[in-house]
Write a protein that holds these residues in place. Structure first.
Motif, PDB file in Angstrom:
ATOM      1  N   THR A   1      11.168 -48.467  41.248  1.00 30.82           N
ATOM      2  CA  THR A   1      11.758 -49.570  40.487  1.00 30.82           C
ATOM      3  C   THR A   1      12.134 -49.116  39.081  1.00 30.82           C
ATOM      4  O   THR A   1      13.207 -49.445  38.570  1.00 30.82           O
ATOM      5  CB  THR A   1      10.750 -50.743  40.406  1.00 30.82           C
ATOM      6  N   GLU A   2      11.254 -48.337  38.479  1.00 31.26           N
ATOM      7  CA  GLU A   2      11.516 -47.824  37.130  1.00 31.26           C
ATOM      8  C   GLU A   2      12.749 -46.908  37.110  1.00 31.26           C
ATOM      9  O   GLU A   2      13.612 -47.005  36.234  1.00 31.26           O
ATOM     10  CB  GLU A   2      10.305 -47.000  36.631  1.00 31.26           C
ATOM     11  N   VAL A   3      12.803 -46.005  38.095  1.00 30.50           N
ATOM     12  CA  VAL A   3      13.908 -45.038  38.163  1.00 30.50           C
ATOM     13  C   VAL A   3      15.231 -45.762  38.377  1.00 30.50           C
ATOM     14  O   VAL A   3      16.250 -45.447  37.745  1.00 30.50           O
ATOM     15  CB  VAL A   3      13.661 -44.004  39.284  1.00 30.50           C
ATOM     16  N   ALA A   4      15.235 -46.751  39.278  1.00 27.36           N
ATOM     17  CA  ALA A   4      16.463 -47.505  39.568  1.00 27.36           C
ATOM     18  C   ALA A   4      16.961 -48.215  38.308  1.00 27.36           C
ATOM     19  O   ALA A   4      18.162 -48.227  38.015  1.00 27.36           O
ATOM     20  CB  ALA A   4      16.200 -48.514  40.681  1.00 27.36           C
ATOM     21  N   GLU A   5      16.020 -48.783  37.539  1.00 29.25           N
ATOM     22  CA  GLU A   5      16.405 -49.475  36.300  1.00 29.25           C
ATOM     23  C   GLU A   5      16.954 -48.485  35.279  1.00 29.25           C
ATOM     24  O   GLU A   5      17.973 -48.738  34.623  1.00 29.25           O
ATOM     25  CB  GLU A   5      15.184 -50.208  35.716  1.00 29.25           C
ATOM     26  N   ALA A   6      16.286 -47.336  35.178  1.00 33.26           N
ATOM     27  CA  ALA A   6      16.740 -46.309  34.228  1.00 33.26           C
ATOM     28  C   ALA A   6      18.138 -45.803  34.594  1.00 33.26           C
ATOM     29  O   ALA A   6      18.967 -45.538  33.719  1.00 33.26           O
ATOM     30  CB  ALA A   6      15.753 -45.140  34.213  1.00 33.26           C
ATOM     31  N   ALA A   7      18.407 -45.670  35.895  1.00 24.36           N
ATOM     32  CA  ALA A   7      19.722 -45.193  36.359  1.00 24.36           C
ATOM     33  C   ALA A   7      20.829 -46.157  35.936  1.00 24.36           C
ATOM     34  O   ALA A   7      21.898 -45.734  35.492  1.00 24.36           O
ATOM     35  CB  ALA A   7      19.714 -45.027  37.878  1.00 24.36           C
ATOM     36  N   THR A   8      20.558 -47.473  36.066  1.00 18.11           N
ATOM     37  CA  THR A   8      21.596 -48.450  35.686  1.00 18.11           C
ATOM     38  C   THR A   8      21.787 -48.522  34.173  1.00 18.11           C
ATOM     39  O   THR A   8      22.860 -48.892  33.701  1.00 18.11           O
ATOM     40  CB  THR A   8      21.266 -49.852  36.238  1.00 18.11           C
ATOM     41  N   LYS A   9      20.763 -48.161  33.417  1.00 15.44           N
ATOM     42  CA  LYS A   9      20.928 -48.118  31.952  1.00 15.44           C
ATOM     43  C   LYS A   9      21.823 -46.939  31.572  1.00 15.44           C
ATOM     44  O   LYS A   9      22.664 -47.047  30.688  1.00 15.44           O
ATOM     45  CB  LYS A   9      19.559 -47.982  31.267  1.00 15.44           C
ATOM     46  N   ARG A  10      21.623 -45.817  32.279  1.00 12.82           N
ATOM     47  CA  ARG A  10      22.395 -44.611  31.953  1.00 12.82           C
ATOM     48  C   ARG A  10      23.822 -44.691  32.489  1.00 12.82           C
ATOM     49  O   ARG A  10      24.768 -44.235  31.855  1.00 12.82           O
ATOM     50  CB  ARG A  10      21.690 -43.389  32.543  1.00 12.82           C
ATOM     51  N   PHE A  11      23.991 -45.262  33.682  1.00 13.01           N
ATOM     52  CA  PHE A  11      25.327 -45.381  34.299  1.00 13.01           C
ATOM     53  C   PHE A  11      25.655 -46.862  34.484  1.00 13.01           C
ATOM     54  O   PHE A  11      25.837 -47.345  35.601  1.00 13.01           O
ATOM     55  CB  PHE A  11      25.367 -44.648  35.641  1.00 13.01           C
ATOM     56  N   SER A  12      25.705 -47.566  33.370  1.00  8.62           N
ATOM     57  CA  SER A  12      25.814 -49.036  33.418  1.00  8.62           C
ATOM     58  C   SER A  12      27.139 -49.544  33.972  1.00  8.62           C
ATOM     59  O   SER A  12      27.239 -50.700  34.387  1.00  8.62           O
ATOM     60  CB  SER A  12      25.592 -49.628  32.026  1.00  8.62           C
ATOM     61  N   LEU A  13      28.167 -48.696  34.022  1.00  8.18           N
ATOM     62  CA  LEU A  13      29.465 -49.133  34.542  1.00  8.18           C
ATOM     63  C   LEU A  13      29.676 -48.728  36.009  1.00  8.18           C
ATOM     64  O   LEU A  13      30.724 -49.009  36.578  1.00  8.18           O
ATOM     65  CB  LEU A  13      30.602 -48.545  33.688  1.00  8.18           C
ATOM     66  N   SER A  14      28.667 -48.083  36.592  1.00  8.49           N
ATOM     67  CA  SER A  14      28.815 -47.576  37.965  1.00  8.49           C
ATOM     68  C   SER A  14      28.388 -48.621  39.002  1.00  8.49           C
ATOM     69  O   SER A  14      27.218 -49.020  39.059  1.00  8.49           O
ATOM     70  CB  SER A  14      27.972 -46.310  38.139  1.00  8.49           C
ATOM     71  N   VAL A  15      29.333 -49.021  39.819  1.00  9.53           N
ATOM     72  CA  VAL A  15      29.042 -49.986  40.897  1.00  9.53           C
ATOM     73  C   VAL A  15      28.015 -49.396  41.862  1.00  9.53           C
ATOM     74  O   VAL A  15      27.075 -50.079  42.293  1.00  9.53           O
ATOM     75  CB  VAL A  15      30.337 -50.345  41.672  1.00  9.53           C
ATOM     76  N   GLU A  16      28.189 -48.086  42.216  1.00  6.37           N
ATOM     77  CA  GLU A  16      27.287 -47.444  43.184  1.00  6.37           C
ATOM     78  C   GLU A  16      25.841 -47.443  42.680  1.00  6.37           C
ATOM     79  O   GLU A  16      24.907 -47.668  43.456  1.00  6.37           O
ATOM     80  CB  GLU A  16      27.731 -45.993  43.451  1.00  6.37           C
ATOM     81  N   THR A  17      25.660 -47.223  41.372  1.00  4.63           N
ATOM     82  CA  THR A  17      24.298 -47.168  40.817  1.00  4.63           C
ATOM     83  C   THR A  17      23.657 -48.553  40.825  1.00  4.63           C
ATOM     84  O   THR A  17      22.468 -48.692  41.164  1.00  4.63           O
ATOM     85  CB  THR A  17      24.326 -46.582  39.385  1.00  4.63           C
ATOM     86  N   TRP A  18      24.416 -49.576  40.479  1.00  2.95           N
ATOM     87  CA  TRP A  18      23.879 -50.937  40.547  1.00  2.95           C
ATOM     88  C   TRP A  18      23.558 -51.318  42.000  1.00  2.95           C
ATOM     89  O   TRP A  18      22.516 -51.933  42.275  1.00  2.95           O
ATOM     90  CB  TRP A  18      24.887 -51.938  39.962  1.00  2.95           C
ATOM     91  N   GLN A  19      24.425 -50.952  42.878  1.00  5.63           N
ATOM     92  CA  GLN A  19      24.208 -51.226  44.303  1.00  5.63           C
ATOM     93  C   GLN A  19      22.903 -50.575  44.773  1.00  5.63           C
ATOM     94  O   GLN A  19      22.099 -51.185  45.495  1.00  5.63           O
ATOM     95  CB  GLN A  19      25.396 -50.630  45.084  1.00  5.63           C
ATOM     96  N   MET A  20      22.695 -49.343  44.332  1.00  2.00           N
ATOM     97  CA  MET A  20      21.486 -48.595  44.686  1.00  2.00           C
ATOM     98  C   MET A  20      20.239 -49.299  44.159  1.00  2.00           C
ATOM     99  O   MET A  20      19.241 -49.470  44.881  1.00  2.00           O
ATOM    100  CB  MET A  20      21.626 -47.199  44.078  1.00  2.00           C
ATOM    101  N   ARG A  21      20.289 -49.747  42.904  1.00  3.53           N
ATOM    102  CA  ARG A  21      19.127 -50.440  42.319  1.00  3.53           C
ATOM    103  C   ARG A  21      18.850 -51.749  43.064  1.00  3.53           C
ATOM    104  O   ARG A  21      17.687 -52.078  43.358  1.00  3.53           O
ATOM    105  CB  ARG A  21      19.390 -50.710  40.840  1.00  3.53           C
ATOM    106  N   LEU A  22      19.910 -52.469  43.372  1.00  8.94           N
ATOM    107  CA  LEU A  22      19.755 -53.743  44.089  1.00  8.94           C
ATOM    108  C   LEU A  22      19.140 -53.533  45.466  1.00  8.94           C
ATOM    109  O   LEU A  22      18.269 -54.303  45.906  1.00  8.94           O
ATOM    110  CB  LEU A  22      21.123 -54.425  44.219  1.00  8.94           C
ATOM    111  N   GLN A  23      19.580 -52.471  46.150  1.00  6.50           N
ATOM    112  CA  GLN A  23      19.034 -52.191  47.485  1.00  6.50           C
ATOM    113  C   GLN A  23      17.539 -51.873  47.414  1.00  6.50           C
ATOM    114  O   GLN A  23      16.769 -52.247  48.305  1.00  6.50           O
ATOM    115  CB  GLN A  23      19.814 -51.046  48.135  1.00  6.50           C
ATOM    116  N   VAL A  24      17.135 -51.176  46.349  1.00  4.96           N
ATOM    117  CA  VAL A  24      15.701 -50.885  46.159  1.00  4.96           C
ATOM    118  C   VAL A  24      14.923 -52.184  45.969  1.00  4.96           C
ATOM    119  O   VAL A  24      13.892 -52.418  46.617  1.00  4.96           O
ATOM    120  CB  VAL A  24      15.492 -49.945  44.940  1.00  4.96           C
ATOM    121  N   LEU A  25      15.421 -53.060  45.097  1.00  2.31           N
ATOM    122  CA  LEU A  25      14.721 -54.329  44.822  1.00  2.31           C
ATOM    123  C   LEU A  25      14.675 -55.214  46.069  1.00  2.31           C
ATOM    124  O   LEU A  25      13.663 -55.868  46.347  1.00  2.31           O
ATOM    125  CB  LEU A  25      15.418 -55.070  43.672  1.00  2.31           C
TER     126      LEU A  25
END
Length: 597
Positions: A389-413
């Protein structure tokens, strides 16, 4: 022209007579061959020559040769080859020469002639073909390499092969592939001569005045080629490629050492150099004897080797702190982790090493976006849910404009059944631009369908229609229509359809879905079907002939249909359809009238 054709056919008669005389062909088959040959000859004697006619003629003659070969094998008759096969071979070479003379630029034609010469062992002819081809296509390194390999491997002439490579390098002085193959050829030649010398020494034969050059035997020619190439070709890839070639020969230790030293000196800051040096630790271990060792010893050895690799990589990421360097390190770790092993201890060490490397790269802000997904997969597989959960959140902070990264975080949650899913969807939509958000909205409605109330899901659908770009809203309309029908029935879906029709754009599938829904009702109304077809035709009537045909079929087959409307629909279709679609529509409409559609 007729006289020339007659002469060519007459030239065939001796070989055909021989074929009949020795019983390989019947009189009827001979006549068939003459007829076919006559037709093919006429085609290649016309003023407007076509390449296809020559290719067909050549193929026919080759097929004839193959048939004779099979007949000989079946009957056991092996005589008269000069009178039969040689004559046909000459004719095929002549046809190739005429075709190539006309279409010199066609490399495939040249290569077909080369292949034919090789198949029928026409060495003298092939030598001439290569010479002519290279004179015209000197700009193609691959052809030089092909010719040199043939000289080396088939004619066993290292000197001819060397001359070809030297000529090729005059045309292409910076071609890595030419240098690689020239380098390989010289090492192959050295290996061949070393074996010959050993055989002579073993047989204690007196070689007289003949002596083997120590320079060639020790691979000095290859060393000269490498040094020359190294001055002209930049980039670590070339050095690594010649090093991998040198490693195939057991007498090149000094040469390998020189290449390696040059690699480390010239490309000390290149991640690929470090990657090679690290992975080399694995090979160095495998060179040692592993006979009579237990499974535990093998595991221990492998662990030590991988730790040595890791130590080199750790040094590398300090010396060259770049995203590429971390990528090489992590790729190595993932490769080792994915290798099968029965040792749980080794598997665990590989996992820890991989997770550690990923974490360090992340903390250095040098972890490539694509590797976050693999990191999360590893964490979830290993039940490190909080860290995931921490890593997924950190990824979206670093790549905040990336649809794929947000999608990845959402799938984890979603996978972890987190309470923060809705909030995360809201964050994602806020950060990502409307264009490209379709995957997020699709994921949101799919998740909502399984976990939320109808009202909540409908609200998400409604929001998605306004929030997505026009082209992407089309997909959401289709999904909304389908979901409404599945969950709220026919009356509701009719209202939603009417509401959605107020805002373009639409897809054809959107209308076809509504037509299909109507047809599934017990009281399917033609009035409604007409409405859907008419709406669809406003947007797609000029580009889809099948839509008009389906409309006509509906009028003809539905109990409430009006066949008298078909003429009017046909007339409108002819006016609206564009280009070739009119012809397509007319042919299908004719089949429909005759009952074949």
């Amino acid at each position: 022209m007729a006289e020339r054709i007659e002469q060519r056919l007459e030239d065939r008669i001796p070989e055909l007579e021989q074929l009949e005389r020795v019983g390989l062909f019947t009189r009827k088959e001979i006549k068939a061959v003459l007829r076919r040959a006559s037709a093919l000859e006429y085609k290649i004697q016309r003023r407007a020559l076509r390449k296809e006619d020559f290719i067909n003629y050549i193929q026919y003659e080759i097929n004839l040769l193959e048939l004779i070969k099979k007949r000989r094998a079946r009957t056991g008759y092996s005589f008269k080859k000069n009178e039969i096969e040689i004559s046909i071979l000459h004719r095929i070479h002549s046809l190739f020469n005429r075709a190539i003379g006309k279409w010199k630029e066609d490399v495939q034609l040249w290569l077909s002639h080369v292949a034919f010469c090789k198949q029928w062992n026409a060495k003298h002819q092939l030598s001439r073909v290569f010479s002519s081809m290279l004179a015209i296509h000197s700009n193609k390194p691959a052809l030089w390499i092909m010719a040199a390999k043939w000289e080396m491997e088939t004619r066993l002439s290292s000197e001819n092969a060397r001359q070809l490579f030297l000529r090729a390098l005059r045309f292409h002085p910076e071609c890595p592939k030419l240098y690689q193959e020239y380098f390989r050829m010289e090492l192959m030649n050295a290996e061949k001569q070393r074996k010959e010398k050993k055989e002579f020494e073993r047989a204690k034969m007196d070689l007289g005045e003949f002596s083997y050059s120590e320079e060639i035997l020790n691979g000095e020619m290859a060393r000269i080629i490498y040094r020359d190439a190294a001055q002209k070709i930049k980039g670590v890839e070339f050095h690594l490629s010649v090093l991998s070639i040198a490693k195939l020969f057991d007498f090149t230790q000094d040469l390998q050492k020189e290449i390696l030293e040059s690699l480390q000196t010239t490309f000390a800051d290149d991640p690929l150099t470090w990657d090679y040096m690290a992975r080399r630790e694995l090979e160095l271990g495998s060179l040692q004897s592993t006979k009579h060792t237990t499974k535990q010893t093998k595991v221990s050895e492998m662990t030590q080797r991988e730790e040595r690799c890791s130590a080199v990589f750790e040094e590398a990421v300090k010396a060259v702190p770049t995203a590429d360097m971390w990528k090489y390190y992590i790729t190595f770790c993932l490769e080792r982790y994915n290798r099968k092993t029965n040792s749980e201890e080794l598997k665990q060490k590989r996992l820890e090493r991989t997770l550690s490397a990923l974490n360090k790269a992340h903390e250095s802000s040098l972890l490539p976006e694509a590797l976050y997904k693999q990191w999360l997969q590893l964490l979830l597989e290993s039940n490190y849910f909080e860290k995931a959960t921490e890593v997924a959140e950190a990824a979206t902070k670093r790549f905040s404009l990336s649809v794929e990264t947000w999608q990845m975080r959402l799938q984890v949650l979603i996978q972890l059944k987190s309470d923060d899913v809705t909030q995360c969807f809201e964050e994602a939509i806020k950060h990502v631009k409307s264009k490209g958000t379709l995957p997020i909205w699709t994921l949101w409605v799919e998740w909502s369908e399984g976990t939320k109330s109808k009202e909540d899901t409908e609200a998400v659908y409604q929001r998605s229609l306004h929030a997505t770009a026009h082209a992407e809203s089309v997909t959401m309309k289709e999904k909304y229509l389908d979901w409404t029908y599945r969950n709220s029935g026919y009356k509701k879906v009719r209202r939603v359809f009417t509401s959605l029709c107020e805002n373009r754009p639409f897809s054809l599938d959107f209308f076809r879905k509504m037509i299909q829904i109507e047809k599934e009702q017990e009281s399917c109304k033609m009035l409604h079907l007409r409405e859907y077809y008419e709406r669809a035709l406003r947007d797609f009537g000029s580009t889809d002939s099948d839509l008009w045909l389906d409309y006509i079929k509906e009028e003809l087959s539905h109990p409430q249909g009006k066949p008298e409307n078909c003429g009017s629909i046909h007339w409108r279709a002819m006016k609206m359809l564009q280009g070739d679609l009119v012809e397509d529509f007319v042919s299908k409409y004719t089949l429909l009238q005759t009952g074949h559609l």
